[in-house]
Write an enzyme that holds these catalytic residues in place. Structure first.
Site, mmCIF file in Angstrom:
data_model
loop_
_atom_site.group_PDB
_atom_site.id
_atom_site.type_symbol
_atom_site.label_atom_id
_atom_site.label_comp_id
_atom_site.label_asym_id
_atom_site.label_seq_id
_atom_site.Cartn_x
_atom_site.Cartn_y
_atom_site.Cartn_z
ATOM 1 N N GLU A 200 0.828 -1.219 0.000
ATOM 2 C CA GLU A 200 0.000 0.000 0.000
ATOM 3 C C GLU A 200 0.858 1.264 0.000
ATOM 4 O O GLU A 200 1.711 1.432 0.880
ATOM 5 C CB GLU A 200 -0.924 -0.014 1.230
ATOM 6 N N LYS B 54 -7.680 -0.437 11.337
ATOM 7 C CA LYS B 54 -7.001 -0.865 10.106
ATOM 8 C C LYS B 54 -5.753 -0.005 9.867
ATOM 9 O O LYS B 54 -4.706 -0.494 9.438
ATOM 10 C CB LYS B 54 -7.969 -0.782 8.925
ATOM 11 N N HIS C 146 -1.664 10.521 -0.493
ATOM 12 C CA HIS C 146 -1.547 9.298 -1.300
ATOM 13 C C HIS C 146 -1.285 9.611 -2.767
ATOM 14 O O HIS C 146 -0.937 8.736 -3.531
ATOM 15 C CB HIS C 146 -2.849 8.497 -1.246
HETATM 16 C C1 MEV Z 1 -5.896 3.320 5.043
HETATM 17 O O1 MEV Z 1 -5.143 2.182 4.718
HETATM 18 C C2 MEV Z 1 -5.932 3.530 6.537
HETATM 19 C C3 MEV Z 1 -6.824 4.697 7.015
HETATM 20 O O2 MEV Z 1 -8.143 4.534 6.521
HETATM 21 C C4 MEV Z 1 -6.809 4.652 8.527
HETATM 22 C C5 MEV Z 1 -7.794 5.608 9.183
HETATM 23 O O3 MEV Z 1 -8.790 5.983 8.564
HETATM 24 O O4 MEV Z 1 -7.536 5.922 10.372
HETATM 25 C C6 MEV Z 1 -6.310 6.009 6.511
#
Ligand code: MEV
Length: 420
Positions: free
Chosen positions: A77, A255, A366
């Site tokens: 990722e 996550k 990103h």
């Molecule tokens: C993306 O891999 C993880 C996030 O969604 C975590 C979050 O929202 O705290 C950016």
């Protein structure tokens, strides 16, 4: 006909090519891997035909309990490594991460069906013998600082459940614990012929392998070009509260933490599924979010609690050449030190995600890597990627696969025109 599992790796690849499942160049991709040679990979899994590489990067700026670390992370990722490094730097400038570890053992369940009158009395009478059986099942464990620490028994409905708590030393412990559990289970079956033996297996619920990482971040480390550190800190605290009350948000919040955690777990040859099972087994309706952020007079204080069953030796950790190199980069940590490092990376990932979410949003950070992967997907050559990314960036709303393909076609037409 020879069965697939009876073939060598080379023969399997040959067969897949003959069947039209792989092209010659795809076959070469599977075969020509020096980082994890076939001699090792084919001993780790069945029907092995190749390996499956992921990007490996190093996160920097990690100051944990006064020690600096470069942290190897294996992950596909975009942005996770950059974000963890960025947050680690903000924490390092405020004094670094501090951690606490308890690593007391892995549980095993040995379960029978039936009724055992006076289970505690039976256990008391059998304690010594059970310890002896456990010792004989794995005599070298004691030499490695481990061993059976506790035995309990309980009757629950029709199940008689013995639980062992086994200290696996520096190993994660799956093999050791299952070996001991099966030996003790066999012994118990002989002592308790009136009960029906059901199973003996380690538990992935690991409350005795727990780590806490704490990060204090000063307000000035949180500010953005248009928001003060105090405002960002207050928003992060609200985001943290939201994760505690909203299951939908908690899953995403967690996550983000697991992005960092699992990338280091994987890079060090540890078992990602075991870690996922243990971490989520530690959650419940009262405790939905793995971390909490609160205001302090000078900034933010974040706390992450994880059940983290890890090893620093044994199994894939000792067998995968890249895991060995990654552990060397981490300065050969003990299992407990690895828990401290991984929890800190999880908390850094969480801080980075929350700070981005409550300020510029997640997509801006990103963007660059996403555009690069879009260019790659559209078929850009290495020499074309930077230019295509630059052009996509000029109109971010239209940055999609079709647009990337169109830009590549245009670029090639222009360069052909230039040559003529
Ligand atoms: C993306 O891999 C993880 C996030 O969604 C975590 C979050 O929202 O705290 C950016």
């Amino acid at each position: 006909m020879t069965k697939f599992y009876e073939l060598s790796t080379e023969q399997r690849l040959q067969q897949l090519e003959e069947q039209g499942i792989l092209t010659a160049s795809e076959k070469a991709l599977f075969r020509d891997n020096t980082a994890l040679p076939t001699t090792i990979a084919s001993r780790l899994v069945e029907n092995q035909i190749g390996t499956f590489p992921l990007p490996l990067g190093l996160a920097n700026h990690f100051l944990i309990d006064g020690h600096q670390y470069l942290v190897p992370m294996a992950i596909e990722e975009p942005s996770v490594i950059a974000a963890a490094s960025n947050a680690a730097q903000r924490v390092a400038r405020s004094g670094g991460f501090t951690t606490q570890v308890q690593r007391q053992g892995i549980r095993a369940q040995i379960v029978f069906v039936g009724q055992l009158g006076q289970p505690q009395k039976f256990l008391k009478a059998q304690q010594r013998a059970l310890k002896q059986v456990a010792l004989q099942a794995h005599p070298s464990l004691i030499a490695h600082g481990g061993g059976l620490r506790q035995i309990t028994v309980q009757q629950q409905e029709e199940f008689v459940e013995f639980q062992l708590l086994i200290d696996p030393g520096e190993a994660m412990g799956a093999n050791v614990v299952n070996t001991i559990a099966e030996a003790v289970g066999h012994y118990l079956q002989i002592q308790l012929p009136q009960l029906e033996y059901l199973m003996a297996i380690l538990s992935n619920h690991a409350p005795e392998q727990k780590v806490q990482a704490v990060a204090e971040v000063q307000f000035e480390q949180l500010q953005t070009s248009n928001l003060s550190g105090e405002v960002v800190a207050r928003k992060i605290v609200q985001a943290s509260k939201l994760a505690h009350i909203s299951l939908a948000r908690a899953a995403t919040h967690n996550k983000g933490i697991m992005n960092g955690v699992q990338a280091v777990v994987l890079a060090t040859g540890n078992d990602t599924r075991n870690v996922a099972a243990s971490v989520y087994a530690g959650l419940n309706d009262q405790h939905r979010s793995l971390s909490s952020w609160h205001l302090t007079p000078k900034g933010l204080r974040g706390v992450l609690n994880l059940n983290l069953p890890l090893g620093s030796v044994g199994g894939a950790i000792s067998t995968l050449p890249l895991a060995q190199i990654n552990l060397k980069i981490l300065q050969h940590p003990s299992a407990a030190q690895l828990m401290r490092i991984i929890a800190s990376v999880g908390l850094a990932s969480n801080l980075a995600a929350l700070r981005a979410l409550v300020t510029q949003g997640i997509q801006a950070g990103h963007m660059n890597l996403q555009l690069q992967s879009l260019a790659l997907m559209a078929g850009a050559r290495t020499s074309e990627i930077d230019l295509i990314v630059k052009q996509l960036r000029q109109q971010p709303q239209q940055a999609n696969l079709a647009q990337a393909k169109a830009l590549i076609t245009k670029l090639r037409q222009q360069s052909q025109g230039g040559i003529e």
